[in-house]
Design an enzyme around this catalytic site. Structure first.
Site, PDB file in Angstrom:
ATOM      1  CG  HIS A   1      51.820 -19.856  -0.757  1.00 22.36           C
ATOM      2  ND1 HIS A   1      52.447 -19.467   0.395  1.00 22.36           N
ATOM      3  CD2 HIS A   1      52.074 -18.888  -1.680  1.00 22.36           C
ATOM      4  CE1 HIS A   1      53.071 -18.313   0.183  1.00 22.36           C
ATOM      5  NE2 HIS A   1      52.864 -17.944  -1.053  1.00 22.36           N
TER       6      HIS A   1
ATOM      7  CG  ASP B   1      49.672 -12.977   0.683  1.00 27.40           C
ATOM      8  OD1 ASP B   1      50.257 -12.804  -0.402  1.00 27.40           O
ATOM      9  OD2 ASP B   1      50.162 -13.597   1.635  1.00 27.40           O
TER      10      ASP B   1
END
Length: 543
Positions: free
Chosen positions: A191, A264
């Protein structure tokens, strides 16, 4: 559906799953579905308020005006269980996380848990779960996987992963095993940046890839990519999501996966801060991805779709590539979702709770009681009910990227009070202040029975929690109890403590099971799913 009946824009739209920010179908998702033909959406906690609201939202989404009204939307979610649970509201079962299931060590319980989760997702109109997480967590410093993994043994992770896949898919929910080729041995959260797994091919085939091979053999519908670099497969350092060597040569060619490859979220920094979201969408499809996930920002979502359209227009992407991916997407929708039923005249209600407590509670209690792991004890257990006790409880006051907890008002003190124990509660932050530490040390002088609950979300235990335990140990030696309520590795920071138990989440069923162990009502039955040090290896439990 016959692909020849779709325009190029419609086929490109089917390759995107996009999120939005409301409790109802807002202008963002309406525009994406109507004008850009997106194939699906993804729920986060921001989209969930209650059982009736979410069921109605799902129904409304499937009724949105669009150019392809007969093709259902993917309505997806990250419902891994445990600390990554978007569905954690009243009337929804609180599904345990993977490491809890790994500690319980019963693949039958894992499958039954997935079936329960899938049954409730179906009732809420959700048809696609970005789970199970089958990363092998063999790095204690991993800041993003941790308890999202079943453990460090690749064969056991593979068995539990396959059981979860069966549970989801046999109940009618699409499963997406993640994060290929494996995010377990990293020290960077994708992230926030690009992680690298530096091992050679032999090691990767022996550990990281084992669960994915098993998942493919179990017929998993989809596999989600990792924004992680694997130099052994991709020497240029390109993250797996954007690498043809990883997605096409390895996953499709060598491992024989024929299902849907989903990325993702491209807004994660490993992609968005490098090549950018729009360029990342093109590169992901070039590499072999079929579905592109852009979860949050409308401008980025539109830019990504337009970039793919432009790549086809200039010949960078062939329409054949688009057709191949769109064909997989439509085939999966037909397989798991089918055609949309006629819209009912009135909105149908769903039961609250979704599953009768007698059914769900029995299963979730059994999982929890099978997972509590006693690592060491110097005679502090069980607690003496005639003596008062102090519970030190860490309150989560900030959110991590993969942790969206409900407000957990139920603590270990509440669980112990159900046994009639006299309990005083001292609440600290997960990053306790000097004042909080001093207050606990002062309060502890009035108790002969003390239990400190620790909570580590991102690799290393916060310094304040570690120092509090160390200071208590200086005061009382081994005469107190420490319980890790997330990552089990906390013992590494205070190996001298006398009694140490592992709980892999801090939710009500787990806390009730822990209270039973502390009071001697039940025996601890869990085994370590990961190694803590050379003495306490994976599979260990105190006899």
């Amino acid at each position: 559906m016959d692909l020849s009946l779709l325009t190029l824009d419609q086929k490109i739209g089917q390759l995107f799953i996009c999120g939005f920010h409301s409790l109802e179908a807002d202008e963002q998702i309406r525009k994406l579905v109507k004008d850009y033909h997106v194939g699906g959406t993804v729920y986060f906690r921001r989209n969930v308020e209650s059982v009736p609201q979410l069921a109605a939202l799902s129904a409304d989404l499937q009724r949105l005006p669009r150019s392809l009204p007969d093709i259902p939307l993917f309505i997806s979610i990250d419902q891994e269980g445990g600390m990554v649970s978007r569905l954690d509201h009243e009337g929804m079962s609180r599904i345990p996380g993977n490491m809890t299931l790994g500690a319980a060590g019963d693949v039958g319980l894992t499958q039954r848990t997935a079936e329960l989760a899938a049954k409730e997702m179906i009732a809420l109109g959700i048809n696609f779960n970005f789970a199970p997480c089958i990363d092998v967590n063999n790095n204690p410093a991993n800041p993003v996987i941790g308890v999202r993994s079943f453990g460090e043994d690749p064969d056991k992770v593979a068995e539990h992963g396959a059981a979860a896949i069966r549970g989801y898919q046999q109940t009618g929910v699409i499963a997406a095993a993640k994060h290929f080729p494996g995010h377990g041995d990293t020290t960077v959260d994708s992230h926030r940046g690009l992680a690298v797994v530096p091992h050679d091919k032999q090691r990767l085939h022996r550990i990281e890839l084992v669960p994915f091979v098993k998942a493919i053999g179990a017929g998993v519908d989809a596999i989600m990519t990792a924004h992680v670099a694997f130099p052994a497969f991709e020497p240029e350092g390109t993250p797996a999501t954007l690498s043809g060597r990883v997605l096409t040569d390895l996953l499709r060619g060598e491992l024989g996966f024929e299902g849907v490859i989903v990325t993702d979220c491209l807004e994660m920094h490993a992609i968005s801060k490098s090549c950018g979201i729009a360029e990342g969408a093109v590169r992901a499809i070039e590499a072999g991805a079929d579905l592109v996930l852009v979860s949050h920002t409308l401008g980025d979502q539109i830019a990504a779709i337009r970039a793919v359209r432009e790549a086809v227009a200039v010949g960078r992407l062939s329409e054949e590539v688009i057709n191949r991916s769109a064909g997989r997407v439509l085939a999966l929708k037909e397989k798991r979702i089918g055609k949309l039923p006629p819209a009912p005249e009135k909105k149908t209600s769903v039961p609250v709770p979704l599953t009768p407590q007698a059914e769900s509670g029995a299963l979730l209690t059994r999982v929890a009681e099978s997972s509590v792991t006693l690592v060491k004890d110097t005679g502090n257990l069980p607690f003496d009910p005639a003596e008062g006790m102090l519970v030190v409880w860490p309150e989560l006051r900030h959110r991590t990227e993969v942790d969206e907890p409900a407000v957990h008002r139920y603590t270990l003190a509440d669980a112990l009070r159900r046994h009639g124990e006299r309990v005083s509660l001292s609440v600290i932050g997960t990053h306790p202040t000097e004042r909080e530490i001093e207050d606990v040390l002062k309060q502890s002088r009035d108790f002969s029975q003390i239990v400190v609950v620790t909570y580590t979300a991102e690799g290393e235990i916060p310094e304040g929690q570690a120092r509090l335990v160390q200071d208590l140990n200086l005061l009382y030696g081994s005469r107190f109890v420490v319980v890790s309520s997330r990552n089990p590795y906390d013992l590494q920071y205070f190996p001298e403590v006398g009694t140490y138990l592992c709980l892999y989440e801090n939710r009500s069923f787990a806390l009730d099971a822990l209270a039973n162990v502390l009071t001697g009502t039940t025996a601890p039955r869990g085994s370590l799913p990961v190694s803590l040090d050379s003495r306490y290896r994976a599979g260990f439990r105190l006899p």
